[in-house]
Design an enzyme around this catalytic site. Structure first.
Site, PDB file in Angstrom:
ATOM      1  N   HIS A  78      -7.132   0.939  -6.669  1.00  0.00           N
ATOM      2  CA  HIS A  78      -7.336   0.052  -5.515  1.00  0.00           C
ATOM      3  C   HIS A  78      -7.892  -1.274  -6.049  1.00  0.00           C
ATOM      4  O   HIS A  78      -9.053  -1.624  -5.816  1.00  0.00           O
ATOM      5  CB  HIS A  78      -8.309   0.721  -4.528  1.00  0.00           C
ATOM      6  CG  HIS A  78      -8.296   0.128  -3.155  1.00  0.00           C
ATOM      7  ND1 HIS A  78      -7.458  -0.905  -2.772  1.00  0.00           N
ATOM      8  CD2 HIS A  78      -9.044   0.425  -2.041  1.00  0.00           C
ATOM      9  CE1 HIS A  78      -7.679  -1.200  -1.501  1.00  0.00           C
ATOM     10  NE2 HIS A  78      -8.633  -0.423  -1.042  1.00  0.00           N
ATOM     11  N   ARG A  99       0.887  -1.179   0.000  1.00  0.00           N
ATOM     12  CA  ARG A  99       0.000   0.000   0.000  1.00  0.00           C
ATOM     13  C   ARG A  99       0.912   1.212   0.000  1.00  0.00           C
ATOM     14  O   ARG A  99       1.697   1.392   0.940  1.00  0.00           O
ATOM     15  CB  ARG A  99      -0.920  -0.008   1.222  1.00  0.00           C
ATOM     16  CG  ARG A  99      -1.660   1.315   1.393  1.00  0.00           C
ATOM     17  CD  ARG A  99      -2.795   1.256   2.383  1.00  0.00           C
ATOM     18  NE  ARG A  99      -3.938   0.548   1.826  1.00  0.00           N
ATOM     19  CZ  ARG A  99      -5.149   0.534   2.354  1.00  0.00           C
ATOM     20  NH1 ARG A  99      -5.387   1.192   3.478  1.00  0.00           N
ATOM     21  NH2 ARG A  99      -6.131  -0.128   1.796  1.00  0.00           N
ATOM     22  N   ASP A 124     -17.203   7.305  -1.502  1.00  0.00           N
ATOM     23  CA  ASP A 124     -15.951   7.132  -0.751  1.00  0.00           C
ATOM     24  C   ASP A 124     -15.708   8.460  -0.027  1.00  0.00           C
ATOM     25  O   ASP A 124     -16.349   9.480  -0.341  1.00  0.00           O
ATOM     26  CB  ASP A 124     -14.813   6.806  -1.741  1.00  0.00           C
ATOM     27  CG  ASP A 124     -13.488   6.472  -1.065  1.00  0.00           C
ATOM     28  OD1 ASP A 124     -13.454   6.337   0.168  1.00  0.00           O
ATOM     29  OD2 ASP A 124     -12.476   6.350  -1.784  1.00  0.00           O
ATOM     30  N   ARG A 149     -13.682  -8.515   1.179  1.00  0.00           N
ATOM     31  CA  ARG A 149     -12.261  -8.197   0.955  1.00  0.00           C
ATOM     32  C   ARG A 149     -11.405  -9.420   1.268  1.00  0.00           C
ATOM     33  O   ARG A 149     -10.435  -9.713   0.579  1.00  0.00           O
ATOM     34  CB  ARG A 149     -11.807  -7.036   1.862  1.00  0.00           C
ATOM     35  CG  ARG A 149     -12.450  -5.680   1.599  1.00  0.00           C
ATOM     36  CD  ARG A 149     -12.163  -5.120   0.226  1.00  0.00           C
ATOM     37  NE  ARG A 149     -10.752  -5.095  -0.123  1.00  0.00           N
ATOM     38  CZ  ARG A 149      -9.840  -4.241   0.372  1.00  0.00           C
ATOM     39  NH1 ARG A 149     -10.199  -3.300   1.214  1.00  0.00           N
ATOM     40  NH2 ARG A 149      -8.571  -4.302  -0.006  1.00  0.00           N
ATOM     41  N   GLN A 153      -9.688  -4.108  -3.907  1.00  0.00           N
ATOM     42  CA  GLN A 153     -11.025  -3.672  -3.471  1.00  0.00           C
ATOM     43  C   GLN A 153     -12.093  -4.046  -4.509  1.00  0.00           C
ATOM     44  O   GLN A 153     -13.214  -4.408  -4.173  1.00  0.00           O
ATOM     45  CB  GLN A 153     -11.006  -2.153  -3.260  1.00  0.00           C
ATOM     46  CG  GLN A 153     -12.347  -1.529  -2.877  1.00  0.00           C
ATOM     47  CD  GLN A 153     -12.696  -1.729  -1.416  1.00  0.00           C
ATOM     48  OE1 GLN A 153     -11.879  -1.510  -0.533  1.00  0.00           O
ATOM     49  NE2 GLN A 153     -13.928  -2.151  -1.150  1.00  0.00           N
ATOM     50  N   CYS A 209     -16.277   1.634   0.136  1.00  0.00           N
ATOM     51  CA  CYS A 209     -15.099   0.809   0.447  1.00  0.00           C
ATOM     52  C   CYS A 209     -14.758   0.835   1.928  1.00  0.00           C
ATOM     53  O   CYS A 209     -14.135  -0.086   2.435  1.00  0.00           O
ATOM     54  CB  CYS A 209     -13.916   1.290  -0.380  1.00  0.00           C
ATOM     55  SG  CYS A 209     -13.589   3.050  -0.159  1.00  0.00           S
TER      56      CYS A 209
HETATM   57  N1   CP Z   1     -11.286  -0.297   2.024  1.00  0.00           N
HETATM   58  C1   CP Z   1     -10.030  -0.336   2.498  1.00  0.00           C
HETATM   59  O1   CP Z   1      -9.043  -0.470   1.766  1.00  0.00           O
HETATM   60  O2   CP Z   1      -9.962  -0.239   3.848  1.00  0.00           O
HETATM   61  P1   CP Z   1      -8.619  -0.107   4.724  1.00  0.00           P
HETATM   62  O3   CP Z   1      -8.039   1.249   4.436  1.00  0.00           O
HETATM   63  O4   CP Z   1      -9.082  -0.285   6.130  1.00  0.00           O
HETATM   64  O5   CP Z   1      -7.676  -1.200   4.291  1.00  0.00           O
HETATM   65  N1  NVA Z   2      -9.931   6.856  -1.362  1.00  0.00           N
HETATM   66  C1  NVA Z   2      -9.628   6.322  -0.043  1.00  0.00           C
HETATM   67  C2  NVA Z   2      -9.859   4.847  -0.032  1.00  0.00           C
HETATM   68  C3  NVA Z   2      -9.628   4.175   1.294  1.00  0.00           C
HETATM   69  C4  NVA Z   2      -9.847   2.709   1.247  1.00  0.00           C
HETATM   70  C5  NVA Z   2      -8.191   6.660   0.324  1.00  0.00           C
HETATM   71  O1  NVA Z   2      -7.316   6.516  -0.538  1.00  0.00           O
HETATM   72  O2  NVA Z   2      -7.945   7.075   1.436  1.00  0.00           O
END
Ligand code: CP
Ligand code: NVA
Length: 330
Positions: free
Chosen positions: A134, A107, A231, A317, A137, A272
């Site tokens: 992502h 990440r 989101d 997930r 997801q 998400c």
């Molecule tokens: N939706 C998602 O990626 O959640 P987290 O940031 O908790 O991993």
């Molecule tokens: N768009 C959000 C998604 C989190 C799962 C972020 O990047 O923070």
């Protein structure tokens, strides 16, 4: 026969429709097997490292539980848990980790870093969220839509409301194009997806019969929609100074019961997560103090309603990340 053994998952642009459908099918099969108590461990003896430059609940836990269910071992490395970036380049880190682990989840702040890690690792790299995409997801999200609307999602209308060029919105559009889904990015024009990504998705859509639309009017976008998706308005990695401007831009795009009145009668809400739908978070409280909002991208009413599939989506997930690892490693 679909074989994606050894493949990276950096963006679903790299996957064919059949490969995505295969991952969706496998996610469903693995979920059923876990529920039935018939799951077979396909990843015995494998080692997976999960690297997080940003915080996570779902993605981290999904990788850990999925790997352990399948017999693999996991190492978690948080933002300051390794030499990477500070004392050691991504390319060097990739070559070290690739010699110890069978796969790497990452990440990151920059997609280019994920691509660089993949270039040097020699083992599959999974993008666990970047500023652009992502992809893991998406397998969970379209799996969840299949659970509600059936196997064939062709022609179903999925609308994303809000920051329609963030990682989740971009990925929803890509996956919709690949699966023949009708996708609408709904938000102010300045937050529509990048032109080159739209062009790529439109090319794909021509082949699959998907329809892609871009809309500023939320009521128009919601009309007949099957999925109302949103989101958070400010993503991880964006400066907190941007909240004021985003609130101004995105308040009209809050998902609330008004939009459900014009949506399909079977319509569901998806997100998400995490979400600012009440005042039970530090950031939620802070925004409330500064700007007076008590709920943001979704009303608490919709979030807590029967329409809301957010926790099914969150559970999925794990099943879908398991499918990604099994398909690429076993
Ligand atoms: N939706 C998602 O990626 O959640 P987290 O940031 O908790 O991993
Ligand atoms: N768009 C959000 C998604 C989190 C799962 C972020 O990047 O923070």
């Amino acid at each position: 026969m679909i074989n994606i053994k050894g493949r990276h998952l950096l963006t679903l642009l790299d996957y064919s429709t059949r490969e995505i459908e295969y991952l969706l099918d496998l996610s469903r099969d693995l979920k059923r097997a876990k529920y039935a108590g018939t799951e077979e461990k396909k990843l015995n003896g494998k080692n997976v490292v999960i690297l997080f430059q940003k915080t996570s609940t779902r993605t981290r836990c999904a990788f850990e539980v999925a790997a352990l269910d399948q017999g693999a071992h996991v190492t978690y490395i948080g933002a300051d848990g390794s030499q990477m970036g500070i004392k050691e380049s991504i390319a060097d880190t990739a070559r070290v980790l690739g010699r110890m682990y069978d796969a790497i989840e990452f990440r990151c702040f920059k997609q280019a870093d994920c691509d660089e890690l993949a270039k040097y690792a020699g083992v599959p790299v999974y993008n666990g969220l970047s500023e652009l995409y992502h992809p893991t997801q998406m397998i969970a999200d379209y799996m969840t839509m299949r659970e509600k609307f059936g196997h064939d999602l062709k022609g179903k209308k999925v609308v994303f409301f809000g920051d329609a060029r963030n990682n989740v919105a971009n990925s929803l559009m890509i996956c919709a194009a690949k699966l023949g889904v009708h996708f609408v990015a709904c938000g102010p024009k300045e937050l529509w997806p990048a032109k080159d990504l739209i062009a790529k998705c439109e090319e794909i859509a021509k082949e699959t019969g998907s329809k892609l639309e871009f809309e500023e009017d939320p009521m128009k976008a919601a009309k007949g929609a099957h999925v109302l998706y949103t989101d958070i308005w400010v993503s991880m990695g964006e400066p907190k100074e941007i909240w004021e401007q985003r609130i101004k831009l995105l308040q009209p795009y809050q998902v609330n019961s008004k939009l459900f009145e014009v949506a399909d009668k079977e319509a569901i809400f998806m997100h998400c997560l995490p979400s600012y739908h009440d005042l039970k978070t530090d950031i939620g409280k802070d925004i409330h103090e500064k700007f007076g909002l008590s709920e943001m991208e979704v009303s608490n009413e919709v979030f807590e309603s029967k329409r809301s599939w957010v926790f099914e989506e969150a559970e999925n997930r794990m099943h879908s990340i398991k499918a990604i690892m099994v398909a690429t490693l076993s």
